[in-house]
Design an enzyme around this catalytic site. Structure first.
Site, mmCIF file in Angstrom:
data_model
loop_
_atom_site.group_PDB
_atom_site.id
_atom_site.type_symbol
_atom_site.label_atom_id
_atom_site.label_comp_id
_atom_site.label_asym_id
_atom_site.label_seq_id
_atom_site.Cartn_x
_atom_site.Cartn_y
_atom_site.Cartn_z
ATOM 1 C CD GLU A 173 -3.100 -0.871 2.219
ATOM 2 O OE1 GLU A 173 -2.943 -0.036 3.119
ATOM 3 O OE2 GLU A 173 -4.121 -1.570 2.123
ATOM 4 C CE1 TYR A 314 -9.306 -4.734 5.446
ATOM 5 C CE2 TYR A 314 -7.826 -3.747 3.842
ATOM 6 C CZ TYR A 314 -8.037 -4.599 4.904
ATOM 7 O OH TYR A 314 -6.990 -5.324 5.424
#
Ligand code: NOJ
Length: 482
Positions: A173, A314
């Protein structure tokens, strides 16, 4: 689970299991030659984590890892994602600094035990825990000096673990690391223009500079893997990007382009360079003056530097074009000046049930759309490297009731269904690694956000207790993998 879910199938070589990251689980931060990381420093400063916890113990995995492998065996997984602590392997971090054999030995033992357990490792080189020495030496990722140091660190890892690992992930990320560490300042190293939070930092400029150096680190490591190791080790290597899905609020032209822009700024920022060799055209326009330029040589280095794309996913948000000027100084709008994120559709209905952290809602259809869109646009095999949820108020639910995690079960089974359906549609999704194996140190949330399929009793030597989701996912995959 719907009746149709039971009919879904995954190919025989599909990888499923749970993920962790060094700073979030290992603890033992001064054992066997390990030196401090920026997260050790940052988490110890006052008010940086919600409950005052830091990286000292976390889930004590440096000590309890054998038990975790037994747990994973009992969960039936065939894969595990973990990351290496750079400052355990090269304590001072730099290309001329000494390698710590004890750190290498520890990881080798762990990785070897996973092989013996029949569990495939997905290994991340950098999951945010930069050696503090490099932050002190030249301000870490703000300096291009980091590239040679990262490249050498990566090479030490390929040499030391390449016989035990096939799937390599360079950086976790980079979009979240740059944004949280240098724009919001709520993650290490905590830099931001907000002077109440940090004496140093420039939220307009630094995230982009850091992002650029992260891309060069990634690409240099890949180059050395491909030139020196790939042929003899037969592995593959890629980057892990956090991808939300931005659903246009309606199909008006302005909201469709707003959603495109959102995808470009939030994840295309890193994916477009590694696929096409440059930042997204819309970002070039919006961040003119702040976004570094790739030289021809750097662009060639970065372009094509992924064998696959790792995706941490997510949730989903509705996106619309911003109609009122962004308030100056609001960090989020620095990255998204012209779009607004929402959780209500145009009729006012909520997008999906919210979990115990506000960025997680159950929106499985958004995941399906993301997988189709990503494959169509970037044409890279996809590894789901993280996907998971916290149940509403999970940290306040008393033990043992907390083990009955039906919100997580609904989330994980529905998201896994989306993976199977995407595979059926021809999207090459190779893995579903869920976050996380155990509750752990959730960065600025400390221990308050429990993402694990295993409960950790932090009051009792980090004792592990399987939550119900672990058994449900075991049966889910047992009955669906060909
Ligand atoms: C993504 C990060 O990679 C991981 O470290 C974090 O714990 C999860 N998201 C949940 O927020």
């Amino acid at each position: 689970m719907s009746a149709s879910s039971a009919a879904l199938r995954f190919p025989k070589d599909f990888h499923w299991g749970y993920a962790t990251a060094s700073a979030q689980v290992e603890g033992s931060i001064d054992q066997d030659g390990r030196a401090p990381s920026i997260w050790d420093t940052f988490s110890r400063l006052p008010n940086k984590t919600l409950d005052g916890t830091d990286t000292t113990v976390t889930t004590d995995t440096y000590v309890q890892w054998r038990g975790d492998i037994e747990l994973m065996k009992s969960y039936g997984v065939n894969s595990h994602r973990l990351s290496l602590s750079w400052s355990r392997i090269i304590p001072l971090g730099g290309k001329d600094d000494p390698v710590n054999q004890a750190g290498i030995d520890w990881y080798r033992e762990y990785l070897k035990a996973l092989v013996d357990a029949g569990i495939v490792s997905h290994l991340t080189l950098f999951h945010w825990d930069l050696p503090q020495a490099l932050e002190d030496r030249y301000k870490g990722f703000l300096s291009r000096d980091i590239v040679a140091d990262f490249e050498r660190y990566a090479r030490v890892c390929f040499e030391s673990f390449g016989d035990l690992v096939r799937d390599w992930f360079t950086i976790n990320e980079p979009n979240v690391f740059s944004m949280m560490g240098y724009l919001f300042g709520s993650h290490a190293p905590g830099r931001t223009s907000n002077r109440e939070k940090s004496a140093e930092g420039d939220s307009q400029r630094e995230p982009f500079l850091v992002g650029h150096n992260l891309l060069l680190c990634h690409a240099s490591a890949v180059k050395s893997y491909r030139e020196e190791f790939k042929q003899k080790q037969g592995g593959q290597i890629g980057l892990v990007v956090n991808m939300l899905w931005g659903e246009p609020l309606d199909d008006s032209a302005e909201n469709l382009t707003a959603a495109d822009e959102f995808m470009a700024q939030s994840s295309g920022w890193f994916i477009e360079p590694v696929v096409f060799g440059d930042y997204p055209p819309s970002s070039r326009k919006i961040f003119e003056g702040h976004l570094p330029k790739f030289s021809a040589e750097d662009s060639a280095l970065v372009k094509g530097s992924c064998d696959f794309l790792g995706i941490n996913h997510y949730s989903t948000f509705y996106i619309k074009r911003r109609t009122t000027p962004a308030e100056p100084g609001v960090p989020w709008t620095i990255l998204h000046p012209a779009v607004e994120l929402g959780i209500h559709d145009k009729h006012g209905n909520e997008i999906g049930p919210v979990g115990g952290v506000n960025f997680v809602r159950i929106v499985p259809w958004g995941f399906g759309k993301l997988l189709d869109w990503t494959w169509k646009k970037y044409q890279l095999p996809i590894y789901i490297t993280e996907n998971g949820a916290v149940c509403p108020n999970e940290n306040d639910i008393p033990f043992p009731d907390v083990l009955d995690d039906h919100f997580r079960i609904e989330y994980l089974t529905k998201y896994a269904d989306q993976v199977a359906m995407a595979i059926q549609r021809g999207v090459p999704v190779k893995s579903h690694l869920m976050w996380a194996l155990t509750d752990n140190f959730e960065w600025q949330e400390g221990h308050t956000a429990r993402f694990g399929v295993t409960y950790i009793d932090y009051e009792d030597d980090c004792k592990r207790y399987p939550k119900k989701s672990a058994a449900v996912m075991k049966e889910y995959y047992r009955s669906r993998i060909e």
